[in-house]
Design an enzyme around this catalytic site. Structure first.
Site, mmCIF file in Angstrom:
data_model
loop_
_atom_site.group_PDB
_atom_site.id
_atom_site.type_symbol
_atom_site.label_atom_id
_atom_site.label_comp_id
_atom_site.label_asym_id
_atom_site.label_seq_id
_atom_site.Cartn_x
_atom_site.Cartn_y
_atom_site.Cartn_z
ATOM 1 N N PRO A 96 0.840 -1.198 0.000
ATOM 2 C CA PRO A 96 0.000 0.000 0.000
ATOM 3 C C PRO A 96 0.880 1.256 0.000
ATOM 4 O O PRO A 96 1.972 1.254 0.589
ATOM 5 C CB PRO A 96 -0.786 -0.111 1.303
ATOM 6 C CG PRO A 96 0.001 -1.039 2.167
ATOM 7 C CD PRO A 96 0.755 -1.948 1.251
ATOM 8 N N GLY A 100 3.616 3.281 5.478
ATOM 9 C CA GLY A 100 4.715 2.957 6.392
ATOM 10 C C GLY A 100 5.450 1.674 6.046
ATOM 11 O O GLY A 100 6.285 1.218 6.817
ATOM 12 N N GLY A 102 7.272 1.263 3.222
ATOM 13 C CA GLY A 102 8.414 1.520 2.344
ATOM 14 C C GLY A 102 8.100 1.372 0.864
ATOM 15 O O GLY A 102 9.004 1.095 0.064
ATOM 16 N N SER A 103 6.838 1.581 0.491
ATOM 17 C CA SER A 103 6.455 1.382 -0.899
ATOM 18 C C SER A 103 7.321 2.180 -1.877
ATOM 19 O O SER A 103 7.788 1.656 -2.893
ATOM 20 C CB SER A 103 4.970 1.734 -1.029
ATOM 21 O OG SER A 103 4.691 2.399 -2.205
ATOM 22 N N SER A 104 7.593 3.439 -1.564
ATOM 23 C CA SER A 104 8.328 4.266 -2.542
ATOM 24 C C SER A 104 9.758 3.764 -2.720
ATOM 25 O O SER A 104 10.254 3.658 -3.849
ATOM 26 C CB SER A 104 8.302 5.737 -2.136
ATOM 27 O OG SER A 104 8.822 5.896 -0.845
ATOM 28 N N ASP A 147 14.713 3.526 4.942
ATOM 29 C CA ASP A 147 13.885 2.723 4.036
ATOM 30 C C ASP A 147 14.709 2.155 2.884
ATOM 31 O O ASP A 147 14.710 0.948 2.626
ATOM 32 C CB ASP A 147 12.746 3.571 3.443
ATOM 33 C CG ASP A 147 11.587 3.740 4.404
ATOM 34 O OD1 ASP A 147 11.786 3.525 5.612
ATOM 35 O OD2 ASP A 147 10.480 4.096 3.946
HETATM 36 O O1 PMV Z 1 6.515 5.794 6.602
HETATM 37 P P1 PMV Z 1 7.778 5.223 6.083
HETATM 38 O O2 PMV Z 1 7.748 3.788 5.767
HETATM 39 O O3 PMV Z 1 8.346 6.021 4.948
HETATM 40 O O4 PMV Z 1 8.843 5.356 7.286
HETATM 41 C C1 PMV Z 1 9.213 6.634 7.718
HETATM 42 C C2 PMV Z 1 10.197 6.580 8.826
HETATM 43 C C3 PMV Z 1 10.503 7.935 9.434
HETATM 44 O O5 PMV Z 1 11.454 7.703 10.471
HETATM 45 C C4 PMV Z 1 9.255 8.550 10.055
HETATM 46 C C5 PMV Z 1 11.055 8.919 8.414
HETATM 47 C C6 PMV Z 1 12.453 8.584 7.941
HETATM 48 O O6 PMV Z 1 12.867 9.190 6.947
HETATM 49 O O7 PMV Z 1 13.151 7.778 8.580
#
Ligand code: PMV
Length: 309
Positions: A96, A100, A102-104, A147
């Site tokens: 999705p 959160g 890491g899709s991108s 990520d």
């Molecule tokens: O939401 P995600 O999967 O992109 O994870 C973000 C993690 C953060 O610590 C909130 C941001 C980052 O760049 O590490």
């Protein structure tokens, strides 16, 4: 045809604080992946199509700031190709968006792998990670880099800005249930929110980041020593600190409470928060009960994964 893929990821401990130089640990989720197929095209140029978002474009016509186009361009630059090959790139993702997982970064890494393999030169994990980081910067201005690192290395990592990432082994694998609130939450928004509160109450936020950093080190030691049963309380403590950072959400709290009540050893949000996914640590014997409870509570999607398995 060349096929390549990249896993999703979960942050086990340390999100947000990692943006401010504290350590974090994350693990790949091989059950949910982005897949790329590269096939020869009929005419010169690269045509990119993403099944899940409906995006389809010729690279030469891509708008400035298009993340997919940047991933393709960085790969062509890294391979130092003189001419533009005739290719079609097809992307399909189980992950999705803005949830959160890491899709991108997974899209970028799968794209880099597919194209470079098709064009006859594989790039190192370090290189893939650095290129995916450049794409992450388009999504939000200050990505920590966790990520792209965990996804490109495909193994659990301890990550801290400014130090080389450490890949670690998990002598006693442990099971997680990942449950989606179904509420998309762009990471950039959550990160920007934390930044504005940090600017206002810096000393307090620095203390919270320090506490998260200490907890990450304790969790890292427990995992490396094969004592995953110690992680439950640590997940709960990390969640409380994330609540103090104001990145949780009532829907996340609800799923976390449901998982705990059904027997999870601990649970927290994972990633940017304010929606997206939560993770629950479960003993294999309790997994189906926790999964059923999360489903009944309306989780929009569940993934089970074995960290280190
Ligand atoms: O939401 P995600 O999967 O992109 O994870 C973000 C993690 C953060 O610590 C909130 C941001 C980052 O760049 O590490």
């Amino acid at each position: 045809m060349t096929r390549a893929s990249a896993p999703g990821k979960v942050i086990l401990f340390g999100e947000h604080a990692v943006v401010y130089g504290r350590p974090a640990i994350a693990a790949p989720v091989s059950e949910a992946r982005v897949r790329v197929e590269v096939t020869p095209g009929e005419r010169e140029g690269i045509f990119v199509e993403a099944e899940d978002t409906g995006e389809a474009f010729w690279l030469r016509e891509a708008e400035e700031g298009n993340p997919l186009a940047l991933a393709v361009q960085l790969t062509l630059d890294a391979l130092a190709l003189g001419s533009s090959p005739a290719l079609r790139v097809h992307i399909q993702s189980d992950l999705p968006i803005a949830a959160g997982l890491g899709s991108s970064a997974a899209v970028s890494v799968a794209m880099i792998r597919g194209l470079s393999a098709h064009l006859g030169r594989e790039l190192s994990a370090e290189r893939q990670s650095a290129m995916a980081y450049q794409v992450e910067e388009l999504h939000h201005g200050t990505p920590s880099g966790i990520d792209n690192t965990v996804i490109a290395y495909g193994q659990p990592v301890r990550f801290q800005k400014g130090s080389p990432p450490t890949v670690f082994t998990v002598p006693a694998p442990f099971r997680l249930i990942i449950a989606d609130t179904g509420l998309p939450s762009p990471t950039g928004d959550a990160v920007a929110g934390v930044r504005s509160r940090w600017l206002k109450t810096r000393a307090r936020y620095e203390r919270l980041f320090d506490e998260i950093g200490d907890l990450v080190e304790t969790a890292h030691r427990a995992i490396a020593a094969g004592r995953p049963s110690e992680l439950g309380t640590l997940l709960d403590r990390n969640q409380r600190l994330l609540e103090e950072l104001e990145v949780s959400h009532p829907r996340l709290q609800e799923l976390i409470a449901v998982a705990r009540a059904a027997g999870a050893e601990g649970a927290k949000l994972s990633g940017g928060g304010e929606g997206g996914n939560m993770i629950a640590l479960v003993r294999p014997t309790d997994a189906s009960e926790v999964a059923a409870a999360l489903q009944a509570a309306g989780a929009s999607r569940l993934i089970q994964t074995e960290v280190g398995g």
